[in-house]
Scaffold this motif. Structure first.
Motif, PDB file in Angstrom:
ATOM      1  N   ILE A  70       0.959  -1.212  -0.043  1.00 49.71           N
ATOM      2  CA  ILE A  70       0.090   0.041  -0.018  1.00 49.71           C
ATOM      3  C   ILE A  70       0.903   1.380  -0.120  1.00 49.71           C
ATOM      4  O   ILE A  70       0.568   2.198   0.192  1.00 49.71           O
ATOM      5  CB  ILE A  70      -0.820   0.085   1.091  1.00 49.71           C
ATOM      6  CG1 ILE A  70      -0.287  -0.130   2.343  1.00 49.71           C
ATOM      7  CG2 ILE A  70      -1.970  -1.177   1.282  1.00 49.71           C
ATOM      8  CD1 ILE A  70      -1.218   0.000   3.789  1.00 49.71           C
ATOM      9  N   TYR A  71       2.485   1.181   0.047  1.00 49.33           N
ATOM     10  CA  TYR A  71       3.037   2.235  -0.021  1.00 49.33           C
ATOM     11  C   TYR A  71       3.627   2.485  -1.257  1.00 49.33           C
ATOM     12  O   TYR A  71       3.491   1.801  -2.054  1.00 49.33           O
ATOM     13  CB  TYR A  71       4.290   2.095   1.110  1.00 49.33           C
ATOM     14  CG  TYR A  71       4.049   2.016   2.751  1.00 49.33           C
ATOM     15  CD1 TYR A  71       2.759   2.252   3.055  1.00 49.33           C
ATOM     16  CD2 TYR A  71       4.859   1.941   3.452  1.00 49.33           C
ATOM     17  CE1 TYR A  71       2.462   2.155   4.243  1.00 49.33           C
ATOM     18  CE2 TYR A  71       4.820   2.031   4.807  1.00 49.33           C
ATOM     19  CZ  TYR A  71       3.340   2.119   5.287  1.00 49.33           C
ATOM     20  OH  TYR A  71       3.012   2.136   6.617  1.00 49.33           O
ATOM     21  N   ASP A  72       3.955   3.771  -1.391  1.00 46.96           N
ATOM     22  CA  ASP A  72       4.658   4.217  -2.694  1.00 46.96           C
ATOM     23  C   ASP A  72       5.931   4.696  -2.776  1.00 46.96           C
ATOM     24  O   ASP A  72       6.209   5.777  -2.995  1.00 46.96           O
ATOM     25  CB  ASP A  72       3.653   5.242  -3.276  1.00 46.96           C
ATOM     26  CG  ASP A  72       3.788   5.309  -4.944  1.00 46.96           C
ATOM     27  OD1 ASP A  72       4.045   4.181  -5.432  1.00 46.96           O
ATOM     28  OD2 ASP A  72       3.219   6.459  -5.492  1.00 46.96           O
ATOM     29  N   CYS A  73       6.779   3.984  -2.144  1.00 46.70           N
ATOM     30  CA  CYS A  73       8.414   4.082  -2.281  1.00 46.70           C
ATOM     31  C   CYS A  73       8.848   4.264  -3.657  1.00 46.70           C
ATOM     32  O   CYS A  73       8.922   3.256  -4.162  1.00 46.70           O
ATOM     33  CB  CYS A  73       8.963   3.337  -1.096  1.00 46.70           C
ATOM     34  SG  CYS A  73       8.409   2.968   0.279  1.00 46.70           S
ATOM     35  N   GLU A 185       5.388   7.653   2.936  1.00 47.13           N
ATOM     36  CA  GLU A 185       4.842   6.968   4.175  1.00 47.13           C
ATOM     37  C   GLU A 185       5.674   6.637   5.272  1.00 47.13           C
ATOM     38  O   GLU A 185       4.974   6.108   6.376  1.00 47.13           O
ATOM     39  CB  GLU A 185       3.795   5.728   3.591  1.00 47.13           C
ATOM     40  CG  GLU A 185       2.674   6.266   2.523  1.00 47.13           C
ATOM     41  CD  GLU A 185       3.037   5.802   1.226  1.00 47.13           C
ATOM     42  OE1 GLU A 185       4.263   6.027   0.779  1.00 47.13           O
ATOM     43  OE2 GLU A 185       2.117   5.816   0.374  1.00 47.13           O
ATOM     44  N   LYS A 186       6.928   6.769   5.183  1.00 47.13           N
ATOM     45  CA  LYS A 186       7.663   6.269   6.146  1.00 47.13           C
ATOM     46  C   LYS A 186       8.254   7.464   7.092  1.00 47.13           C
ATOM     47  O   LYS A 186       8.506   8.375   6.623  1.00 47.13           O
ATOM     48  CB  LYS A 186       8.928   5.443   5.555  1.00 47.13           C
ATOM     49  CG  LYS A 186       8.421   4.292   4.780  1.00 47.13           C
ATOM     50  CD  LYS A 186       9.562   3.297   4.268  1.00 47.13           C
ATOM     51  CE  LYS A 186       8.843   1.902   3.941  1.00 47.13           C
ATOM     52  NZ  LYS A 186       9.865   1.121   3.178  1.00 47.13           N
ATOM     53  N   ASP A 187       8.474   7.004   8.445  1.00 44.96           N
ATOM     54  CA  ASP A 187       8.858   7.888   9.143  1.00 44.96           C
ATOM     55  C   ASP A 187      10.129   7.616   9.871  1.00 44.96           C
ATOM     56  O   ASP A 187      10.439   6.931  10.556  1.00 44.96           O
ATOM     57  CB  ASP A 187       7.923   8.133  10.247  1.00 44.96           C
ATOM     58  CG  ASP A 187       8.240   9.033  11.354  1.00 44.96           C
ATOM     59  OD1 ASP A 187       9.226   9.780  11.367  1.00 44.96           O
ATOM     60  OD2 ASP A 187       7.482   9.167  12.422  1.00 44.96           O
TER      61      ASP A 187
HETATM   62  S1  SF4 Z   1       9.868  -0.383  -0.015  1.00 46.94           S
HETATM   63 FE1  SF4 Z   1       8.118   0.711   0.236  1.00 46.94          FE
HETATM   64  S2  SF4 Z   1       6.738   0.224  -1.724  1.00 46.94           S
HETATM   65 FE2  SF4 Z   1       8.587  -1.263  -1.436  1.00 46.94          FE
HETATM   66  S3  SF4 Z   1       7.639  -2.885  -0.500  1.00 46.94           S
HETATM   67 FE3  SF4 Z   1       8.794  -1.843   1.290  1.00 46.94          FE
HETATM   68  S4  SF4 Z   1       6.943  -0.362   1.977  1.00 46.94           S
HETATM   69 FE4  SF4 Z   1       6.262  -1.322  -0.223  1.00 46.94          FE
END
Ligand code: SF4
Length: 411
Positions: A70-73, A185-187
């Protein structure tokens, strides 16, 4: 989404895990079941695919539980906006694969990471269920490395630590600003908090009670982290400075540098300006010098004007070439600290030099026999019957080690 067979899930989720560098199993204490008390042994032998830093050859089943995320790194091929085939293992499937592969002697353990599904807690809880099932139901004594999600509840991280040999929490990028920009989304503060929590739990697991009772083991092979290099503009001095702080603040076993692989449809990422794998290799060498050879960060990264390591030659050689006034060193009298700074001479050779020279003076051939690379060392040492003469100060000394320049291809 079409239903995948177990084989096709394995193909997708082992391929998706290949970008994760942090899977060596060095430093684990033994879980041994050769007395028939269970299944597997973390220190046994088998088909080997990787060398741990302690020199032990290990093979791990290295997979993601899922590459849905669900994140978008921006630097990650599995980010939500990426158009890659997706798959998800069930808890039972990962357990079965691990046990089957272990029984067939394909692997000695499991390295498990995952994209984030629904929430950090839901994801971490599933990973913990896998480890719990392996340990408690299958009595699996092989090595388990769990990639920990920093936002997960502390109780989940705690249980992961009791089940796994090693935990790792990715620092992601060399600076907080880069994390905020590329992984919104990361802290970074939460990532460090989770690392600190793991450290405290590991320390707590070493204290015996008043009655002398040992507490349960917690991540006995320690914690590690991974840093992606080349996705942001940080130079090598910034990267190594971050690693140095992480080692000292959180007692990490290892910082893994993962060369950023370009992702075609990510507009956020810088174009690659330095060969990524060679850069990764030089960073590992510099990291080693900082931890085991007594070098300071400024010494290693001050050799070039831009704070980046010289890619053509190793960092110890680069340092020695820019401090030629300190050489040549007499191997029969030089201090341990200075011998460690001689290119081509490693810790083991230094120890042999120190113990042998108590009894007799050392000759050039003795140093070669002790495992030193004389091609590098010869310009920087003197020994009985050997002096480098003018070699140490020759203007073309660097050129003798650096690869010849290549003609650039125009087409
Ligand atoms: S690096 Fe970011 S986008 Fe990739 S799997 Fe991990 S949390 Fe998801």
């Amino acid at each position: 989404m079409s239903a995948h067979s177990l084989e096709s899930k394995l193909a997708i989720l082992s391929d998706a895990a290949k970008y994760d560098a942090s899977c060596a199993s060095s430093g684990s204490t033994r879980r041994d079941s050769r007395d028939g008390s269970g299944l597997g042994s973390s220190a046994g032998s088998g088909i080997c695919h990787a060398y741990a830093p302690d020199g032990r050859c290990i093979s791990l089943l290295k997979i993601l539980m899922t590459n849905f995320c669900i994140y978008d790194c921006a630097y990650c091929v599995n980010r939500i906006s990426s158009n890659v085939p997706r798959a998800r293992f069930t808890v039972e499937e990962v357990v079965k694969l691990t046990v089957d592969f272990y029984r067939r002697n394909y692997i000695e353990g499991l390295f498990l990471s995952s994209g984030v599904i629904r929430s950090p807690d839901v994801t971490m809880a599933e990973m913990v269920r896998i480890a719990r099932k392996l340990r408690k139901e299958e009595n699996f004594r092989g090595y388990i490395h769990l990639k920990t999600i920093p936002d997960a509840a502390p109780e989940l991280i705690a249980e992961a630590g009791f089940l796994a040999d090693r935990l790792s929490i990715n620092i992601e990028l060399p600076t907080d600003a880069a994390v905020t920009h590329l992984a919104p989304e990361k802290d970074p503060t939460q990532i460090r908090k989770a690392m600190a929590y793991v450290r405290v739990r590991m320390q707590g697991a070493t204290d015996r009670s008043h009655a002398g009772k040992r507490p349960p083991r917690f991540a006995p092979a320690g914690q590690s982290t991974q840093m992606i290099v080349g996705a942001d503009a940080s130079n090598d001095a910034t990267i190594l400075g971050q690693s140095t702080r992480l080692y000292s603040s959180y007692g990490l076993k290892r910082v893994y540098y993962s060369a950023f692989s370009p992702i075609p449809d990510s507009s956020e990422i810088l174009p690659l300006i330095r060969p990524p794998l060679l850069r990764e290799h030089r960073l590992y060498q510099a990291d080693w010098l900082l931890r085991f050879y007594g070098f300071g960060l400024d010494e290693i990264t001050g050799v070039t004007s831009d704070g980046n390591l010289d890619l053509d030659i190793d960092p110890k050689l680069a340092w020695a070439l820019s401090h030629r006034g300190l050489f040549p060193l007499d191997v029969n009298t030089a201090s341990r600290e200075m011998l460690l700074r001689v290119p081509g001479i490693g810790v083991r050779s230094v120890n042999r030099i120190l113990s042998t020279r108590r009894h007799r003076n050392l000759r050039y051939d003795d140093i070669a026999r002790m495992g030193a690379s004389m091609r590098k060392a010869r310009a920087f040492i003197t020994a009985v019957g050997w002096t480098p003469g003018a070699l140490t100060d020759r203007a073309d000394l660097r050129a003798r080690f650096a690869p010849p320049p290549e003609q650039l291809r125009l087409l």
